[in-house]
Design an enzyme around this catalytic site. Structure first.
Site, short mmCIF file in Angstrom:
data_model
loop_
_atom_site.label_atom_id
_atom_site.label_comp_id
_atom_site.label_asym_id
_atom_site.label_seq_id
_atom_site.Cartn_x
_atom_site.Cartn_y
_atom_site.Cartn_z
N CYS A 1 -47.36 57.03 32.64
CA CYS A 1 -46.34 56.24 33.36
C CYS A 1 -46.47 56.47 34.86
O CYS A 1 -46.85 57.56 35.30
CB CYS A 1 -44.89 56.57 33.00
SG CYS A 1 -44.48 56.29 31.28
N ARG B 1 -51.91 54.14 35.27
CA ARG B 1 -51.15 55.17 34.55
C ARG B 1 -50.43 54.61 33.33
O ARG B 1 -49.78 55.35 32.59
CB ARG B 1 -50.14 55.83 35.49
CG ARG B 1 -50.77 56.47 36.71
CD ARG B 1 -49.72 57.10 37.59
NE ARG B 1 -49.02 58.17 36.90
CZ ARG B 1 -49.46 59.41 36.81
NH1 ARG B 1 -50.58 59.76 37.38
NH2 ARG B 1 -48.77 60.33 36.15
N TRP C 1 -46.25 53.80 30.13
CA TRP C 1 -47.20 54.14 29.07
C TRP C 1 -46.33 54.79 28.00
O TRP C 1 -45.94 55.94 28.11
CB TRP C 1 -48.24 55.12 29.60
CG TRP C 1 -49.21 55.60 28.57
CD1 TRP C 1 -49.16 56.79 27.90
CD2 TRP C 1 -50.36 54.93 28.09
NE1 TRP C 1 -50.23 56.88 27.05
CE2 TRP C 1 -50.98 55.77 27.14
CE3 TRP C 1 -50.94 53.69 28.37
CZ2 TRP C 1 -52.14 55.41 26.47
CZ3 TRP C 1 -52.10 53.34 27.70
CH2 TRP C 1 -52.69 54.20 26.77
N ASN D 1 -41.26 59.70 34.28
CA ASN D 1 -42.58 59.92 33.69
C ASN D 1 -42.55 61.31 33.08
O ASN D 1 -42.16 62.27 33.73
CB ASN D 1 -43.64 59.85 34.81
CG ASN D 1 -44.98 60.41 34.39
OD1 ASN D 1 -45.36 60.28 33.23
ND2 ASN D 1 -45.67 61.03 35.31
N GLY D 2 -42.92 61.41 31.80
CA GLY D 2 -42.92 62.71 31.14
C GLY D 2 -42.25 62.63 29.79
O GLY D 2 -41.99 61.53 29.27
N GLU E 1 -71.92 64.75 20.46
CA GLU E 1 -71.16 64.15 21.57
C GLU E 1 -71.89 64.35 22.91
O GLU E 1 -71.94 63.44 23.74
CB GLU E 1 -69.76 64.76 21.62
CG GLU E 1 -68.87 64.28 22.75
CD GLU E 1 -68.58 62.78 22.74
OE1 GLU E 1 -68.91 62.10 21.76
OE2 GLU E 1 -68.04 62.30 23.75
N LYS F 1 -72.97 61.27 25.27
CA LYS F 1 -72.54 61.13 26.68
C LYS F 1 -73.75 60.96 27.59
O LYS F 1 -73.75 60.12 28.47
CB LYS F 1 -71.74 62.36 27.15
CG LYS F 1 -70.34 62.47 26.69
CD LYS F 1 -69.36 61.50 27.28
CE LYS F 1 -69.20 60.28 26.44
NZ LYS F 1 -68.29 60.28 25.35
N GLU G 1 -75.39 57.44 27.08
CA GLU G 1 -74.63 56.24 27.47
C GLU G 1 -74.46 56.08 28.98
O GLU G 1 -74.34 54.96 29.45
CB GLU G 1 -73.30 56.13 26.72
CG GLU G 1 -72.21 57.04 27.17
CD GLU G 1 -70.93 56.88 26.37
OE1 GLU G 1 -70.52 55.74 26.11
OE2 GLU G 1 -70.33 57.90 26.01
N HIS H 1 -87.04 70.51 10.02
CA HIS H 1 -87.32 69.55 8.95
C HIS H 1 -87.88 68.24 9.48
O HIS H 1 -87.74 67.20 8.83
CB HIS H 1 -86.05 69.32 8.11
CG HIS H 1 -85.59 70.56 7.43
ND1 HIS H 1 -86.24 71.11 6.35
CD2 HIS H 1 -84.57 71.41 7.72
CE1 HIS H 1 -85.63 72.22 5.99
NE2 HIS H 1 -84.61 72.43 6.80
N LYS I 1 -65.18 49.05 26.95
CA LYS I 1 -64.25 50.15 26.67
C LYS I 1 -63.69 50.05 25.26
O LYS I 1 -63.53 51.04 24.57
CB LYS I 1 -63.12 50.13 27.70
CG LYS I 1 -62.13 51.28 27.56
CD LYS I 1 -62.76 52.61 27.92
CE LYS I 1 -61.91 53.79 27.55
NZ LYS I 1 -62.72 55.00 27.34
C1 F6R Z 1 -68.19 56.74 23.88
C2 F6R Z 1 -67.08 55.86 23.50
C3 F6R Z 1 -67.16 55.15 22.21
C4 F6R Z 1 -65.78 55.12 21.52
C5 F6R Z 1 -65.84 54.22 20.28
C6 F6R Z 1 -64.54 54.25 19.50
O1 F6R Z 1 -67.97 57.33 25.12
O2 F6R Z 1 -66.15 55.70 24.22
O3 F6R Z 1 -68.12 55.71 21.36
O4 F6R Z 1 -65.43 56.42 21.17
O5 F6R Z 1 -66.12 52.90 20.67
O6 F6R Z 1 -63.49 53.82 20.28
P1 F6R Z 1 -61.99 54.10 19.85
O7 F6R Z 1 -61.77 55.57 19.89
O8 F6R Z 1 -61.17 53.36 20.86
O9 F6R Z 1 -61.83 53.55 18.46
#
Ligand code: F6R
Length: 607
Positions: free
Chosen positions: A2, A27, A75, A101-102, A483, A487, A490, A506, A602
């Protein structure tokens, strides 16, 4: 999260508030509102959805006359993201308006006291309780500062709020505890906001408010007090050199970096209201109506899937619950063998990932019990799952997920402790030990992040020219190795493979040569000896190694990168940012578009 803003000065306040809210939208953006006093009346405008919806409602003449007011972009944490729950909230007599906010952790107890007096609430929010409590303080003390102080002595949790009063137009009170609040000093005008960009077009002179500080301001004057004792506090005004764009990122170069550095706060926010202060037991009201599962089936995509894999190790070892983990896009196209003893847990930051949602619908159709673990309140996953727990990480803007995964691990850890208690797989002493270590984590982590970043910056340079990387780990560090590889690929576009360290021999070991380095997660746990043997196999083939480890592990590799030691699985919360920062610094060094890597979105709302 928020965002809040308050203004008092010589300009029409509504455009100032709207402009401020626009820069705070990062936010939260599920509803917005503002309030001001004109002709002895509190005017209130609120709308669900983005700011434009609020702007289209600002059609009364009063709007152009107001020269002070408060605004909020939400939020949601308590109550759906609709107009009724949007801020500002008013007290029962509509004398005060407040933006917050909080999370007020004891709002249910406080609310019950009002209900005993026959007073009803309009919204489901914790905020409305706070403004009503301050109004009650006014009835008792007849002075706003005293009233606020009286109320804040009863409130538990985190808050930053700004308050206006019908009977005192032009004066604004604002206070904070564990949520950000910054005062902006103008000429003939003053501001407070959750973040500097909200008032940066008007002033660069700021005061950073600390916990339990209260500011009282008019257009020409401001004073700061300790909000509990009301003793005056002397503060230093600082001049900010940021431009508006840099300020939106909190001075960080990229949102990804900002979000990595927000992780201590994310852990603290995830814990907020979820630990019993006396017993140190985990309180998860959202799970009270759910039986402890005999088996758990986790379904997710990408980073959220890695969080699920990590959850398997933690849940099985601490809560004794067998866990299956599957990628949603695979799960949805195989026959579902329904097992009524199972709970299906869907993990998603956005709550809108198409494959995860399709898997959820499938399970529901077969009569399975579904639990959603997500970040976005009111998202499709949150609405459709039978039960939902929120990670409370705030909006994640960078495409590469960082703080969302941290919050997922944090919440999975809490759920594990919660079920472990009910399952009697851990006794209350063990849970207390884990919870106390968890409570110490935000502070420990924030002290080490800068050093972790410096190490990442230094090490990544020697490896940025390679074409491929292995990331290795065992046990609960295997999902983190996956992970780390995700990272790196990507955002830096360097090919990377995450592997279980024992699996290398293997097949993949055939690739090892001096130009294919390995990033090993070699933490000091029961499996360190095994990881060390795997690393010897790599060195025998002239492979270079970076080892993320802890003091005393006695590793002899190209780059030894030490992180602090904490309680058991919580060490993962130091591993995760190191991996994120390694990928980040590599991408920055290579000049890549960190926040918006090519070909990615995203929220993956298509199959
Ligand atoms: C990687 C990334 C993606 C998401 C995936 C699932 O950095 O952001 O691999 O983790 O697309 O997204 P959500 O969690 O929104 O279902």
């Amino acid at each position: 999260m928020c965002g809040i803003i308050a203004y008092t000065g010589h300009r029409p306040s509504v455009p100032v508030l709207i402009q401020g809210l626009k820069s705070l939208e990062y936010r939260g953006y599920d509803s917005a509102g503002l309030s001001f006093v004109h002709m002895n009346k509190l005017h209130l405008f609120r709308a669900s959805g983005k700011l434009e919806a609020l702007e289209s409602k600002l059609d009364t003449g009063a709007v152009i006359h107001a020269t002070s007011g408060i605004g909020h972009t939400r939020w949601a944490t308590h109550g759906l993201p609709n107009e009724i729950n949007a801020h500002p909230h008013l007290d029962h007599n509509s004398d005060l308006a407040l933006v917050h906010n909080g999370i007020i952790e004891n709002f249910q107890e406080l609310k019950a006291e009002f209900a005993d007096c026959g007073l009803a609430f309009r919204s489901e929010t914790d905020t409305e309780v706070l403004v009503c409590l301050i109004a009650k303080g006014m009835e008792r003390h007849g002075d706003m500062r005293q009233a606020i102080s009286w109320a804040l002595r009863q409130v538990e949790g985190s808050f930053a709020f700004a308050l206006i009063s019908r009977s005192n137009p032009g004066t604004i009170w604002a206070a904070r505890r564990s949520s950000p609040l910054i005062f902006g000093q103008g000429t003939g005008e003053n501001f407070v906001a959750s973040d500097i960009p909200a008032f940066l077009p008007f002033t660069r002179e700021v005061v950073f408010l600390e916990d339990d500080e209260l500011v009282e301001m008019t257009s020409n004057e401001w004073r700061i007090f300790n909000s509990l004792t009301l003793e005056p506090v002397t503060k230093k005004v600082q001049t900010i050199a940021w431009d508006v764009q840099a300020a939106q990122k909190g001075g960080y170069r990229h949102f990804m970096l900002k979000e990595i550095f927000e992780q201590p706060q994310v852990i603290a926010d995830c814990l907020a209201g979820r630990v019993d202060r006396e017993t140190k037991g985990v309180v998860l009201k959202e799970l009270e109506s759910l039986q402890v599962p005999k088996r758990l089936h986790i379904i997710a995509c990408g980073t959220s899937y890695h969080a699920g894999l990590w959850g398997k190790y933690v849940m099985e070892s601490l809560a004794g619950i067998p866990v299956d983990v599957e990628i949603a896009s695979e799960f949805r196209y195989k026959p579902l063998i329904h097992d009524p003893s199972k709970i299906y847990l869907f993990i998603s930051q956005s709550g809108e990932t198409a494959d995860t949602l399709a898997a959820l619908y499938l399970v529901k159709k077969q009569g399975g019990i579904t639990l959603g673990l997500c970040n976005v309140l009111g998202s499709s996953l949150a609405r459709e799952a039978h039960h939902v727990v929120y990670t409370q990480a705030g909006p994640e803007i960078s495409v590469a997920s960082t703080k969302a995964m941290c919050s997922q691990l944090a919440l999975i850890f809490l759920i594990t402790l919660y079920w472990a208690r009910h399952n009697l797989s851990l006794d209350s002493k063990a849970i207390e030990e884990a919870v106390c270590a968890f409570e110490d984590l935000p502070d420990m982590l924030s002290k080490t992040l800068e050093h972790t970043r410096n190490t990442a910056t230094r090490i990544c340079k020697s490896y940025s020219e390679v074409r491929s990387f292995f990331f290795l780990g065992r046990g609960l560090y295997f999902p983190l190795a996956l992970e780390g590889a995700l990272k790196l690929k990507e955002i830096s576009y360097i090919h990377a493979e995450g592997y279980a360290a024992g699996e290398l021999k293997h097949g993949p070991i055939a690739l090892i040569e001096p130009d294919l380095p390995t990033f090993a997660l070699a933490l000091k746990d029961d499996l360190l000896g095994k990881v060390k043997s795997n690393l010897k196999e790599i060195q025998a083939r002239k492979g270079k190694i970076i080892a993320l480890t802890q003091p005393g592990s006695e590793l002899d590799v190209n780059d030894v990168w030490e992180i602090p030691v904490t309680w058991g699985p919580l060490n993962s919360f130091f591993v995760l940012p190191a991996l994120q920062l390694f990928a980040y610094e590599t991408a920055v060094y290579l000049g890549k578009d960190v926040d918006q890597p090519r070909n990615l979105a995203k929220s993956v709302t298509v199959e």
